[in-house]
Design an enzyme around this catalytic site. Structure first.
Site, mmCIF file in Angstrom:
data_model
loop_
_atom_site.group_PDB
_atom_site.id
_atom_site.type_symbol
_atom_site.label_atom_id
_atom_site.label_comp_id
_atom_site.label_asym_id
_atom_site.label_seq_id
_atom_site.Cartn_x
_atom_site.Cartn_y
_atom_site.Cartn_z
ATOM 1 N N ASP A 18 -18.509 1.925 49.264
ATOM 2 C CA ASP A 18 -19.667 1.850 48.365
ATOM 3 C C ASP A 18 -20.885 2.582 48.928
ATOM 4 O O ASP A 18 -21.057 2.668 50.146
ATOM 5 C CB ASP A 18 -20.003 0.371 48.123
ATOM 6 C CG ASP A 18 -20.963 0.189 46.957
ATOM 7 O OD1 ASP A 18 -20.988 1.061 46.059
ATOM 8 O OD2 ASP A 18 -21.686 -0.820 46.951
ATOM 9 N N ARG A 22 -26.172 6.207 45.949
ATOM 10 C CA ARG A 22 -27.455 6.101 46.654
ATOM 11 C C ARG A 22 -27.601 7.169 47.729
ATOM 12 O O ARG A 22 -28.681 7.697 47.967
ATOM 13 C CB ARG A 22 -27.627 4.692 47.237
ATOM 14 C CG ARG A 22 -28.097 3.682 46.198
ATOM 15 C CD ARG A 22 -27.867 2.273 46.640
ATOM 16 N NE ARG A 22 -26.440 1.945 46.597
ATOM 17 C CZ ARG A 22 -25.893 0.943 47.263
ATOM 18 N NH1 ARG A 22 -26.636 0.190 48.030
ATOM 19 N NH2 ARG A 22 -24.600 0.706 47.143
ATOM 20 N N ARG A 31 -25.157 12.337 41.640
ATOM 21 C CA ARG A 31 -24.292 11.281 42.196
ATOM 22 C C ARG A 31 -22.912 11.825 42.590
ATOM 23 O O ARG A 31 -22.298 11.376 43.552
ATOM 24 C CB ARG A 31 -24.117 10.157 41.156
ATOM 25 C CG ARG A 31 -25.362 9.314 40.936
ATOM 26 C CD ARG A 31 -25.094 8.268 39.849
ATOM 27 N NE ARG A 31 -24.012 7.364 40.206
ATOM 28 C CZ ARG A 31 -24.158 6.275 40.959
ATOM 29 N NH1 ARG A 31 -25.365 5.937 41.396
ATOM 30 N NH2 ARG A 31 -23.125 5.505 41.235
ATOM 31 N N SER A 63 -12.896 0.685 40.269
ATOM 32 C CA SER A 63 -12.598 -0.683 39.825
ATOM 33 C C SER A 63 -12.393 -0.740 38.305
ATOM 34 O O SER A 63 -12.760 0.201 37.581
ATOM 35 C CB SER A 63 -13.740 -1.618 40.219
ATOM 36 O OG SER A 63 -14.850 -1.431 39.363
ATOM 37 N N GLU A 65 -14.120 -2.324 36.480
ATOM 38 C CA GLU A 65 -15.488 -2.373 35.935
ATOM 39 C C GLU A 65 -16.159 -0.995 35.947
ATOM 40 O O GLU A 65 -17.149 -0.785 35.257
ATOM 41 C CB GLU A 65 -16.353 -3.348 36.747
ATOM 42 C CG GLU A 65 -16.027 -4.825 36.521
ATOM 43 C CD GLU A 65 -14.713 -5.263 37.141
ATOM 44 O OE1 GLU A 65 -14.357 -4.770 38.225
ATOM 45 O OE2 GLU A 65 -14.014 -6.085 36.518
ATOM 46 N N ASN A 66 -15.627 -0.060 36.738
ATOM 47 C CA ASN A 66 -16.289 1.238 36.884
ATOM 48 C C ASN A 66 -16.202 2.122 35.629
ATOM 49 O O ASN A 66 -16.888 3.150 35.549
ATOM 50 C CB ASN A 66 -15.774 1.994 38.115
ATOM 51 C CG ASN A 66 -16.240 1.411 39.438
ATOM 52 O OD1 ASN A 66 -15.525 1.436 40.444
ATOM 53 N ND2 ASN A 66 -17.448 0.886 39.481
ATOM 54 N N ARG A 69 -19.409 3.321 33.707
ATOM 55 C CA ARG A 69 -20.276 4.426 34.146
ATOM 56 C C ARG A 69 -20.233 5.583 33.150
ATOM 57 O O ARG A 69 -19.311 5.669 32.348
ATOM 58 C CB ARG A 69 -19.809 4.906 35.527
ATOM 59 C CG ARG A 69 -19.968 3.791 36.536
ATOM 60 C CD ARG A 69 -19.648 4.255 37.923
ATOM 61 N NE ARG A 69 -19.865 3.170 38.848
ATOM 62 C CZ ARG A 69 -20.176 3.307 40.126
ATOM 63 N NH1 ARG A 69 -20.267 4.513 40.652
ATOM 64 N NH2 ARG A 69 -20.361 2.255 40.887
ATOM 65 N N ARG A 185 -17.346 -3.661 54.071
ATOM 66 C CA ARG A 185 -18.098 -3.148 52.929
ATOM 67 C C ARG A 185 -19.349 -2.439 53.411
ATOM 68 O O ARG A 185 -20.336 -3.072 53.778
ATOM 69 C CB ARG A 185 -18.481 -4.236 51.930
ATOM 70 C CG ARG A 185 -19.234 -3.612 50.734
ATOM 71 C CD ARG A 185 -19.399 -4.506 49.549
ATOM 72 N NE ARG A 185 -19.889 -3.718 48.420
ATOM 73 C CZ ARG A 185 -19.730 -4.011 47.150
ATOM 74 N NH1 ARG A 185 -19.090 -5.103 46.810
ATOM 75 N NH2 ARG A 185 -20.202 -3.228 46.192
ATOM 76 N N ARG A 191 -21.084 -8.518 48.553
ATOM 77 C CA ARG A 191 -20.231 -9.157 47.546
ATOM 78 C C ARG A 191 -18.863 -8.497 47.585
ATOM 79 O O ARG A 191 -18.681 -7.420 48.145
ATOM 80 C CB ARG A 191 -20.860 -9.077 46.153
ATOM 81 C CG ARG A 191 -21.241 -7.673 45.720
ATOM 82 C CD ARG A 191 -21.815 -7.664 44.306
ATOM 83 N NE ARG A 191 -22.412 -6.373 43.981
ATOM 84 C CZ ARG A 191 -23.716 -6.126 43.928
ATOM 85 N NH1 ARG A 191 -24.587 -7.075 44.153
ATOM 86 N NH2 ARG A 191 -24.157 -4.904 43.627
ATOM 87 N N SER A 193 -16.989 -7.840 44.677
ATOM 88 C CA SER A 193 -16.810 -6.978 43.494
ATOM 89 C C SER A 193 -15.358 -6.913 42.992
ATOM 90 O O SER A 193 -14.848 -5.827 42.721
ATOM 91 C CB SER A 193 -17.363 -5.571 43.767
ATOM 92 O OG SER A 193 -18.736 -5.621 44.087
HETATM 93 C C1 IPE Z 1 -17.140 -1.512 44.063
HETATM 94 O O1 IPE Z 1 -18.358 -0.840 44.045
HETATM 95 C C2 IPE Z 1 -16.066 -0.606 43.547
HETATM 96 C C3 IPE Z 1 -15.732 0.556 44.384
HETATM 97 C C4 IPE Z 1 -16.272 0.849 45.539
HETATM 98 C C5 IPE Z 1 -14.719 1.398 43.842
HETATM 99 P P1 IPE Z 1 -19.369 -0.981 42.841
HETATM 100 O O2 IPE Z 1 -20.526 -0.106 43.144
HETATM 101 O O3 IPE Z 1 -18.669 -0.754 41.560
HETATM 102 O O4 IPE Z 1 -19.740 -2.529 42.942
HETATM 103 P P2 IPE Z 1 -20.975 -3.322 42.338
HETATM 104 O O5 IPE Z 1 -21.127 -2.877 40.911
HETATM 105 O O6 IPE Z 1 -22.172 -2.965 43.145
HETATM 106 O O7 IPE Z 1 -20.592 -4.742 42.487
HETATM 107 C C1 IPE Z 2 -18.820 3.798 45.305
HETATM 108 O O1 IPE Z 2 -20.114 4.312 45.327
HETATM 109 C C2 IPE Z 2 -17.886 4.670 44.510
HETATM 110 C C3 IPE Z 2 -17.396 4.047 43.268
HETATM 111 C C4 IPE Z 2 -17.722 2.871 42.833
HETATM 112 C C5 IPE Z 2 -16.463 4.825 42.476
HETATM 113 P P1 IPE Z 2 -21.133 4.044 44.149
HETATM 114 O O2 IPE Z 2 -20.992 5.123 43.132
HETATM 115 O O3 IPE Z 2 -20.988 2.656 43.625
HETATM 116 O O4 IPE Z 2 -22.502 4.200 44.891
HETATM 117 P P2 IPE Z 2 -23.811 3.347 44.662
HETATM 118 O O5 IPE Z 2 -23.444 1.918 44.900
HETATM 119 O O6 IPE Z 2 -24.251 3.601 43.256
HETATM 120 O O7 IPE Z 2 -24.770 3.873 45.675
HETATM 121 MG MG MG Z 3 -21.853 0.885 44.190
#
Ligand code: IPE
Ligand code: IPE
Ligand code: MG
Length: 237
Positions: A18, A22, A31, A63, A65-66, A69, A185, A191, A193
């Site tokens: 994760d 950011r 991103r 995930s 949930e992703n 996006r 993590r 968390r 997730s």
């Molecule tokens: C968890 O990260 C999923 C992956 C790293 C693939 P997220 O960025 O989706 O988690 P939340 O939304 O902060 O819980």
């Molecule tokens: C994890 O990084 C990658 C995936 C969830 C696919 P993020 O894209 O969630 O990065 P942040 O949490 O927004 O910084």
């Molecule tokens: Mg994230």
């Protein structure tokens, strides 16, 4: 490796990769550049884990949930994965067995066949397994397992009173593998997730503020060091 002689090496490490977004934002980059760097870091960390003698590495790549996006970001993540798999397909190195966990049915057919091809091509490298969690959700995994067990009951192959913890472990994606010993993590969030809900029952958890694209071998060794100093009691004394 002398530097690691006092470390207890986990058999199975799970990582929630994760902080890509950011990392990019801090550099005023899109991103997707964070995901690109994150993908590179993943291959490097997988190599480091193998060198350390870790047997299983499970990484959270996407995930259930992703999908919330923007489509462009989802497409870019899938593209990075496609490139990674194409590279494996063309130069199969003895780096490890690639195994996907999650529900790959909604993915594009080309990606699905590439996944199956890479799993097949690397299936002989049994010393080190990399599980890539793609369209993975811990709750979704349990729903799938319950459905499969339900079918077995209907067919008369399992009776409800025989169901135990082993039965559940046998019907989830990581069937036959040990549970993670260490969950790392990066990215600052504390968390889980929806990651490996069943399997993480007794994992030692290490959270770090380092963003995944900045995660390196030193961060990995630091986490393993913290793990080595933990006292795993499993409810005992
Ligand atoms: C968890 O990260 C999923 C992956 C790293 C693939 P997220 O960025 O989706 O988690 P939340 O939304 O902060 O819980
Ligand atoms: C994890 O990084 C990658 C995936 C969830 C696919 P993020 O894209 O969630 O990065 P942040 O949490 O927004 O910084
Ligand atoms: Mg994230």
């Amino acid at each position: 490796m002398a530097e690691n002689s006092d470390l207890i090496i986990p058999r199975h490490i799970a990582i929630i990769m994760d902080g890509n977004g950011r990392w990019a934002k801090k550099r005023t980059l899109p991103r997707t550049m964070g995901h690109k760097k994150g993908a590179k870091v993943f291959t490097e960390i997988a190599r480091n884990c193998k060198e350390l003698g870790v047997e299983y590495l499970t990484v959270y790549a996407f995930s259930t949930e992703n999908w919330k996006r923007p489509q462009k970001e989802v497409d870019e993540i899938m593209n990075l994965l496609r490139n990674y798999l194409l590279d494996i397909k063309e130069n199969v190195k003895e780096e490890g067995k690639i195994n996907f966990i999650g529900d790959i049915t909604p993915l594009n057919n080309d990606l699905k066949s590439l996944i199956l091809e890479c799993e097949e091509k690397t299936s002989k490298f049994t010393d080190f397994t990399v599980n890539i969690a793609l369209n993975y959700g811990g709750r979704d995994e349990l729903v799938h397992a319950v459905k499969k067990i339900g079918e077995k009951i209907k067919e008369g192959e399992i009776s409800p009173e025989d169901i135990n913890e082993k039965t559940i472990s046998n019907y989830i994606y990581t069937s036959g593998m040990p549970d993670p010993d260490l969950l790392i993590r990066p990215g600052g969030e504390k968390r889980i997730s929806n990651f490996l809900l069943w399997q993480n029952a007794y994992a030692e958890m290490v959270f770090t503020d380092v963003l995944w694209p900045d995660f390196d071998k030193k961060c990995l060794l630091d986490a393993v060091k913290i793990y080595s100093e933990r006292n795993r009691r499993y409810g005992g004394i």
